[in-house]
Design a protein around this motif. Sequence first.
Motif, short mmCIF file in Angstrom:
data_model
loop_
_atom_site.label_atom_id
_atom_site.label_comp_id
_atom_site.label_asym_id
_atom_site.label_seq_id
_atom_site.Cartn_x
_atom_site.Cartn_y
_atom_site.Cartn_z
N SER A 259 0.83 -1.19 0.00
CA SER A 259 0.00 0.00 0.00
C SER A 259 0.87 1.26 0.00
O SER A 259 1.75 1.42 0.84
N SER A 260 0.60 2.15 -0.96
CA SER A 260 1.35 3.41 -1.02
C SER A 260 0.60 4.55 -0.33
O SER A 260 1.20 5.51 0.12
N ASN A 261 -0.71 4.44 -0.24
CA ASN A 261 -1.53 5.44 0.43
C ASN A 261 -1.44 5.22 1.94
O ASN A 261 -1.73 4.14 2.44
N LYS B 126 -2.81 2.15 4.16
CA LYS B 126 -1.81 1.35 4.87
C LYS B 126 -2.17 1.26 6.35
O LYS B 126 -2.12 0.17 6.94
#
Length: 157
Positions: free
Chosen positions: A35-37, A41
């Motif tokens: 997850s980048s958000n 995350k």
Amino acid sequence: MNIYPTIVTLHIIFAGLWLIYFLAERILKSQIEGSSNIDLKNQSILMYIQFSNIFGIIGATGIAISGIVMVLLNNSFGFFSMASNHWLATKQILFVIILVITFALIIPTSKKIITQITAMGDNGVQKLLDKFYKQNLIINIIVLINFIFAITHRFYS
């Protein structure tokens, strides 16, 4: 009515829950790491901790209660007796170690992670999460060792 086979079956089911958690944990960890958000995350981390808590509570409580009942119902078993069933005594000692790790390390670490996330601070969450991963790995290894003792004791008892 002989309740012993039912207790053994329940004991196996609760052990199976722990083994399923071992596999499911890999999926949850990959979801967190992928997850980048930051909000997504953090939601994944909270879900991972909740999932760990549910499986841990159900698995540990079920194993403990069914294990205690099995020892009480089976005259050849005992609590922490290396003389008669060294495999069982070893499993019981490892289970106590699991409980100590859970109450002394995992619960406080998960509370810190939850507090950190709910305070909207991202500082230190990854470090705490890595610590939580390692603690869960130790528990999972001990669970696997206990499972191996359970399924192989007939070969060396």
